[in-house]
Enzyme design. Structure first.
Site, PDB file in Angstrom:
ATOM      1  N   ASP A 158      15.295  40.829  18.949  1.00 23.86           N
ATOM      2  CA  ASP A 158      14.999  41.725  20.316  1.00 23.86           C
ATOM      3  C   ASP A 158      16.486  43.124  20.303  1.00 23.86           C
ATOM      4  OD1 ASP A 158      13.119  41.230  22.391  1.00 23.86           O
ATOM      5  OD2 ASP A 158      14.004  42.965  22.890  1.00 23.86           O
ATOM      6  N   ASN A 166       9.408  43.342  33.701  1.00 24.95           N
ATOM      7  CA  ASN A 166       8.859  41.946  32.880  1.00 24.95           C
ATOM      8  C   ASN A 166       8.937  40.763  33.555  1.00 24.95           C
ATOM      9  OD1 ASN A 166      11.714  43.548  30.705  1.00 24.95           O
ATOM     10  ND2 ASN A 166       9.754  44.001  30.539  1.00 24.95           N
ATOM     11  N   GLN A 168       7.051  39.322  36.246  1.00 27.60           N
ATOM     12  CA  GLN A 168       6.020  38.878  36.250  1.00 27.60           C
ATOM     13  C   GLN A 168       5.202  38.371  34.884  1.00 27.60           C
ATOM     14  OE1 GLN A 168       3.401  40.515  33.898  1.00 27.60           O
ATOM     15  NE2 GLN A 168       1.763  41.334  34.823  1.00 27.60           N
ATOM     16  N   LYS A 182      17.562  40.962  26.705  1.00 26.78           N
ATOM     17  CA  LYS A 182      16.800  40.094  26.243  1.00 26.78           C
ATOM     18  C   LYS A 182      17.252  38.680  25.372  1.00 26.78           C
ATOM     19  CE  LYS A 182      12.112  42.311  27.896  1.00 26.78           C
ATOM     20  NZ  LYS A 182      10.928  42.945  26.950  1.00 26.78           N
ATOM     21  N   ASP A 226       4.340  44.414  20.691  1.00 31.15           N
ATOM     22  CA  ASP A 226       3.400  45.058  21.148  1.00 31.15           C
ATOM     23  C   ASP A 226       3.160  46.566  20.727  1.00 31.15           C
ATOM     24  OD1 ASP A 226       6.176  46.773  21.265  1.00 31.15           O
ATOM     25  OD2 ASP A 226       6.502  46.019  23.704  1.00 31.15           O
ATOM     26  N   ASN A 227       3.428  46.889  19.388  1.00 30.01           N
ATOM     27  CA  ASN A 227       3.212  47.898  19.079  1.00 30.01           C
ATOM     28  C   ASN A 227       2.395  48.123  17.646  1.00 30.01           C
ATOM     29  OD1 ASN A 227       5.696  48.393  16.964  1.00 30.01           O
ATOM     30  ND2 ASN A 227       6.526  47.462  18.982  1.00 30.01           N
ATOM     31  N   CYS A 284       0.797  47.276  26.773  1.00 31.38           N
ATOM     32  CA  CYS A 284       0.500  46.565  28.799  1.00 31.38           C
ATOM     33  C   CYS A 284       1.142  47.327  28.966  1.00 31.38           C
ATOM     34  CB  CYS A 284       1.280  45.455  27.553  1.00 31.38           C
ATOM     35  SG  CYS A 284       0.515  44.440  27.236  1.00 31.38           S
ATOM     36  N   CYS A 436       1.093  62.389  35.135  1.00 34.19           N
ATOM     37  CA  CYS A 436       0.564  60.185  34.963  1.00 34.19           C
ATOM     38  C   CYS A 436       2.073  59.676  35.718  1.00 34.19           C
ATOM     39  CB  CYS A 436       0.035  60.319  34.124  1.00 34.19           C
ATOM     40  SG  CYS A 436       1.461  60.457  32.397  1.00 34.19           S
TER      41      CYS A 436
END
Lengths: 478, 118
Positions: A158, A166, A168, A182, A226-227, A284, A436
């Protein structure tokens, strides 16, 4: 008469003869006659149960009797019988010679008393080397539970830093860890849970250049990324190295898990030969995720890792587990290896790692955007325009529930999905600025508006997050 | 390793037939061992032991080594660090492959030893 060649070390038990001639019709009869003549020899060839020892191979001339009629293999006068041991071995890990300490036996007691795991399984866990890609949502429960379960060596890859969004779901990191690496935070939590685990840090993004070198020393790779570029990278590297890839993914209320590239099973590319068009599947960060969801999917992955290590149960191979938190239902899809798969198929065309960002059509992450691109407006310029009282329309293309969290004063909400139906609300002659959350969706909105005949349209670079950073810190970030 | 009365004079490299990571496992095909045994007989030598390396790892006799060994031969484990010889140990398993006793291992002058490439 058939001739038996005696292996050097056994000659001392056979009257120091290098060969013995005996009569007999089958291999079994000959060996029996031999060990009756030389009782000491028997012990070396046969177990106490009277069976040929497992490592003993017997050849009639050049043929292994296992491929003939075993001990009933007939022999003739010209045949030569050879006795050859099977030899193998290797350095699995120095820990292999070790056993569990008293403290470890107590610690793993609830494993040790399950017959399926027991001492054997716990020692397998201790000798296992597992690599976790990502110390985020999926990585958190994986790292905590695999460390607690006693996996002997865990590598963590990482490069990210803990931030407030993060917390949550990334339960390995605490509030006080915000701003720390991390890796530091995760390794601290894991060592606190189980100091017996050896932890390897890889403070880097996984890339085509470093993946094979990082993965090669591990038995099992667990994908908590996540990608799409990294998912394809992890998949291809696992297939090339012959390592199982324990896969999980999450989005909002739904998750998936399976084990790829394990013993002839399918790989990620058999399921998804091509990546989705860039931007179609939100991450996410863009789409959100129920904080509990990665806990559940990560623990499905952790369970599969422990099963693969200990060899118990039925691995989640060739089955894609689908979980729906709202319905609280698990479903399963059958997966098959695709013989045409470019990586794990019968005639693979991908034999080394490729450029996965290019493959997925997405820009490389981790690089700061070099200034404004054409058609983009900086948030400070927008502030100047508002303060100056310029006439223009500020369009917010986020979702209504995001608008409720925060908004830029004076903006009009037209969610991206409704834009094509609502262009009539916009005057083509006016100047339009679109924003956005961080600039991705608004870029697509700008592209669409330009195609629809709006000429004076610009995209607010960095979205409302940049607005909060540079213009109005009272606007909350999410 | 081929030689006479416990002194190895020839080391015959054999292919590692293990399917998987070659750095932490090895397997010898019995037919390869048979061919070496025949070679030894032809040259008036004996098959006295079997060697294998532990790359970047100590020269210990692992459980895997023990379970897949046999009491007939000496087993020399060679520790290789970063591609270079580091140290070696020799072991002799018992008949049931439950224990392996360490054996003395003495090195001859390196110039006198021969290494056969096959």
């Amino acid at each position: 008469m058939p001739k038996i060649l005696i292996p050097t070390p056994l000659r001392q038990y056979a009257g120091n003869q290098s060969e013995v001639e005996l009569s007999g019709g089958t291999v079994g009869e000959l060996l029996d006659a031999l060990s009756r003549q030389h009782a000491e020899l028997r012990r070396h060839l046969y177990s106490d149960q009277g069976k040929l020892r497992s490592f003993v191979n017997v050849y009639v001339n050049d043929e292994d009797i296992r491929h003939l009629a075993k001990e009933a293999t007939p022999v003739s006068a010209q045949d030569t019988i050879s006795i050859v041991p099977s030899i193998a071995g290797g350095a699995t890990a120095p820990a292999e010679t070790a056993t569990l300490s008293k403290e470890e036996i107590l610690r793993y007691s609830r494993h040790l008393i399950i017959p399926e795991i027991g001492m054997e399984g716990q020692l397998k866990l201790k000798q296992a080397k597992v690599l976790l890609i990502g110390a985020g949502g999926l990585g958190s429960p994986l790292a905590l539970y695999l460390a607690a379960a006693g996996v002997g060596r865990i590598g963590l890859v990482d490069f990210d830093v803990v931030d407030f969004t993060n917390l949550q779901r990334q339960v390995i990191h605490a509030t006080a860890d915000v701003g720390r690496k991390k890796l530091d935070s995760a390794i601290e939590s894991m060592s606190a849970i189980n100091p017996h685990v050896t932890l390897d840090r890889f403070d880097t993004a996984l890339t085509s250049e470093n993946a094979l070198e990082i993965l090669k020393d591990y038995d099992i790779v667990v994908d908590g990324t996540d990608n799409f570029p990294t998912r394809y990278l992890v998949n291809d590297a696992c297939v090339l190295l012959g390592k199982p890839n324990v896969y999980g993914s999450i989005f909002r209320f739904e998750g998936q898990a399976t084990v790829f590239a394990y013993r002839g099973g399918p790989c990620y590319r058999c399921l998804y030969p091509e990546p989705p068009p860039p931007g179609l599947v939100p991450s996410c960060a863009e789409g959100g995720v129920l904080g509990i969801l990665p806990g559940l999917i990560g623990l499905v992955q952790a369970t599969e890792a422990v099963k693969l290590i200990t060899g118990i149960g039925e691995p989640l191979v060739g089955r894609l587990l689908l979980y729906d938190a709202l319905a609280m239902r698990f479903r399963e899809l059958k997966l098959r290896r695709d013989p045409e798969c470019p990586v794990c198929g019968d005639h693979p065309t991908v034999r080394e790692l490729i450029d996965y960002h290019q493959f997925c059509g997405v820009p490389r992450g981790g690089q700061a955007p070099a200034g404004l691109k054409e058609g983009e407006m900086d948030v400070t310029e927008l502030k100047v325009k508002i303060d100056r009282g310029d006439r223009f329309i500020l369009v917010d293309v986020r979702e209504p529930h995001e608008f409720q969290i925060c908004s830029i004063p004076g903006s009009v909400l037209i969610p991206l999905g409704e834009l094509s139906k609502r262009t009539g609300e916009l005057n083509p002659a006016s100047e339009i600025v679109v924003h956005c959350k961080s600039g991705g969706r608004s870029a697509r909105a700008v592209e669409f508006l330009k195609k629809s005949g709006f000429e004076n349209v610009s995209n607010l670079a960095g979205g409302i997050l940049a607005w909060s950073d540079k213009v109005d810190p009272r606007v909350p970030k999410y | 390793m081929l030689g006479v009365s416990g002194v190895a004079s020839i080391a015959v490299p054999l292919e590692n037939s293990y399917h998987g990571s070659q750095t932490d496992r090895y397997e010898i095909r019995p037919e390869d061992l048979l061919a070496v045994d025949r070679q030894a007989r032809r040259e008036g030598l004996e098959l006295i032991g079997i060697y294998h390396s532990h790359p970047d790892c100590d020269a210990y006799f692992s459980v895997t080594d023990l379970k897949n060994s046999c009491a007939w031969y000496s087993f020399v484990v060679v520790s290789i660090r970063e591609g270079r010889f580091d140290h070696a140990k020799s072991f002799r398993p018992n008949a049931d492959q439950t224990v392996a006793e360490p054996e003395d291992l003495a090195y001859p002058d390196l110039e006198e030893s021969a290494c056969q490439r096959s």
